[in-house]
Scaffold this active site. Structure first.
Site, mmCIF file in Angstrom:
data_model
loop_
_atom_site.group_PDB
_atom_site.id
_atom_site.type_symbol
_atom_site.label_atom_id
_atom_site.label_comp_id
_atom_site.label_asym_id
_atom_site.label_seq_id
_atom_site.Cartn_x
_atom_site.Cartn_y
_atom_site.Cartn_z
ATOM 1 N N GLY A 1 0.820 -1.211 0.000
ATOM 2 C CA GLY A 1 0.000 0.000 0.000
ATOM 3 C C GLY A 1 0.848 1.251 0.000
ATOM 4 N N ALA A 2 1.974 1.210 -0.710
ATOM 5 C CA ALA A 2 2.973 2.275 -0.623
ATOM 6 C C ALA A 2 2.855 3.313 -1.718
ATOM 7 C CB ALA A 2 4.375 1.663 -0.644
ATOM 8 N N VAL B 1 -2.977 -7.514 -2.270
ATOM 9 C CA VAL B 1 -2.510 -8.250 -1.096
ATOM 10 C C VAL B 1 -3.493 -9.318 -0.638
ATOM 11 C CG1 VAL B 1 -1.084 -6.332 -0.268
ATOM 12 C CG2 VAL B 1 -3.465 -6.549 0.531
ATOM 13 N N ASN C 1 1.001 -2.400 5.168
ATOM 14 C CA ASN C 1 0.262 -1.151 5.293
ATOM 15 C C ASN C 1 -0.986 -1.098 4.426
ATOM 16 O OD1 ASN C 1 0.071 1.955 5.731
ATOM 17 N ND2 ASN C 1 0.241 1.720 3.503
ATOM 18 N N TYR D 1 -13.971 -2.000 9.733
ATOM 19 C CA TYR D 1 -12.592 -1.513 9.715
ATOM 20 C C TYR D 1 -11.943 -1.724 11.084
ATOM 21 C CZ TYR D 1 -8.705 1.804 9.205
ATOM 22 O OH TYR D 1 -7.454 2.385 9.159
ATOM 23 N N ALA E 1 -12.752 -3.898 13.359
ATOM 24 C CA ALA E 1 -12.558 -5.330 13.581
ATOM 25 C C ALA E 1 -11.319 -5.838 12.857
ATOM 26 C CB ALA E 1 -13.791 -6.099 13.117
ATOM 27 N N LYS F 1 -8.644 -4.134 11.977
ATOM 28 C CA LYS F 1 -7.436 -3.598 12.597
ATOM 29 C C LYS F 1 -7.169 -4.241 13.953
ATOM 30 C CE LYS F 1 -6.117 -0.702 9.375
ATOM 31 N NZ LYS F 1 -4.893 -1.002 8.590
ATOM 32 N N ILE G 1 -5.031 10.455 10.267
ATOM 33 C CA ILE G 1 -3.887 11.032 9.557
ATOM 34 C C ILE G 1 -4.407 11.721 8.296
ATOM 35 C CG2 ILE G 1 -1.647 10.541 8.493
ATOM 36 C CD1 ILE G 1 -1.726 9.922 11.495
#
Length: 248
Positions: free
Chosen positions: A13-14, A64, A90, A155, A157, A159, A188
């Site tokens: 995820g870069a 991924v 990520n 989301y 759950a 994480k 962020i």
């Protein structure tokens, strides 16, 4: 584990946001970076930025959540740089939805990208790390995996699952030279967070002791620390660059 042994990092995820900032920061530290993203153009954009700054990078796009895709982009990284000794999981996305409106497809996709994706990438990287007796894995979770988030149940759950996976794996492999930790950022300033409702963002900012959202580069500093020898005693930990949203 000495710093000069860590030569190759793979960051998922870069292509944008936190992942891009992490890839750029690790390149500054001298890592050759395999830049993964679902979108080939954004992966190449981040890799190009690293090369323009004098670093070494290769775009390795792929999904991924798909085992064949994960194997393919790891193979590409190995071909270009060698096996990654650092893995930063990520990749992810956000979807804001009340629980009663969530579909099974919504839930499955969230778990598939975040938790299954983290699992698949670790499965690909870990055997070589264990055979070398060294390696570092950093999983990007979220403070919502610790405290939950309104209209973000799936989301949160996913994480929370990443945090649990991090702890369990750290107990299993740390004595064999592989350090596993997590980062749980607060809100962020990324495109993902900007996609949430203005009402949600305004209410969240008002809750934060720091009074502001973080920047991707601030999270990247935390990841760079966990990857470094300075974090040699950090095992199974979840560090929180979160503007004070969670205090442990």
């Amino acid at each position: 584990m000495t710093a000069n042994r860590i030569r190759v990092a793979l960051v998922t995820g870069a292509g944008s946001g936190i992942g891009r900032a992490v890839a750029l920061r690790l390149a500054e530290e001298g890592y050759a970076v395999a830049v993964n993203d679902l979108k080939p153009d954004t992966a190449e954009g981040a890799a190009s930025a690293i090369r323009e700054a004098g670093g070494a990078a290769e775009a390795v796009p792929g999904d991924v959540s798909d085992p064949e895709s994960v194997h393919a982009f790891f193979e590409r990284a190995r071909e270009v740089f060698g096996a990654p000794e650092v893995l930063v999981n990520n990749a992810g996305f956000l979807q804001q939805k009340p629980f009663v409106e969530l579909t099974i497809e919504d839930f499955d996709r969230m778990i598939s990208v975040h938790l299954r994706g983290t699992f698949l990438c670790i499965k690909e990287a870990l055997p070589e790390m264990l055979s070398r007796g060294r390696g570092v894995i950093v999983n990007v979770a979220s403070q919502l995996g610790q405290i939950g988030g309104i209209e973000l149940c799936h989301y949160s759950a996913a994480k929370a699952g990443i945090i649990g996976l991090t702890k369990a794996l750290a107990r299993e492999v740390s004595a064999r030279g592989v350090r596993v930790n997590a980062v749980a950022p607060g809100p962020i300033n990324t495109e993902l967070v900007q996609g949430l409702s203005e009402e949600w963002r305004r209410a969240k900012a008002a809750e934060l002791p720091l009074g502001r959202f973080g920047e991707p580069e601030e999270v990247a500093e935390t990841v760079a620390f966990l990857v470094s020898d300075r974090a040699s005693l950090y095992v199974g930990q979840t560090l929180g660059p979160n503007s004070g949203d969670v205090m442990l």
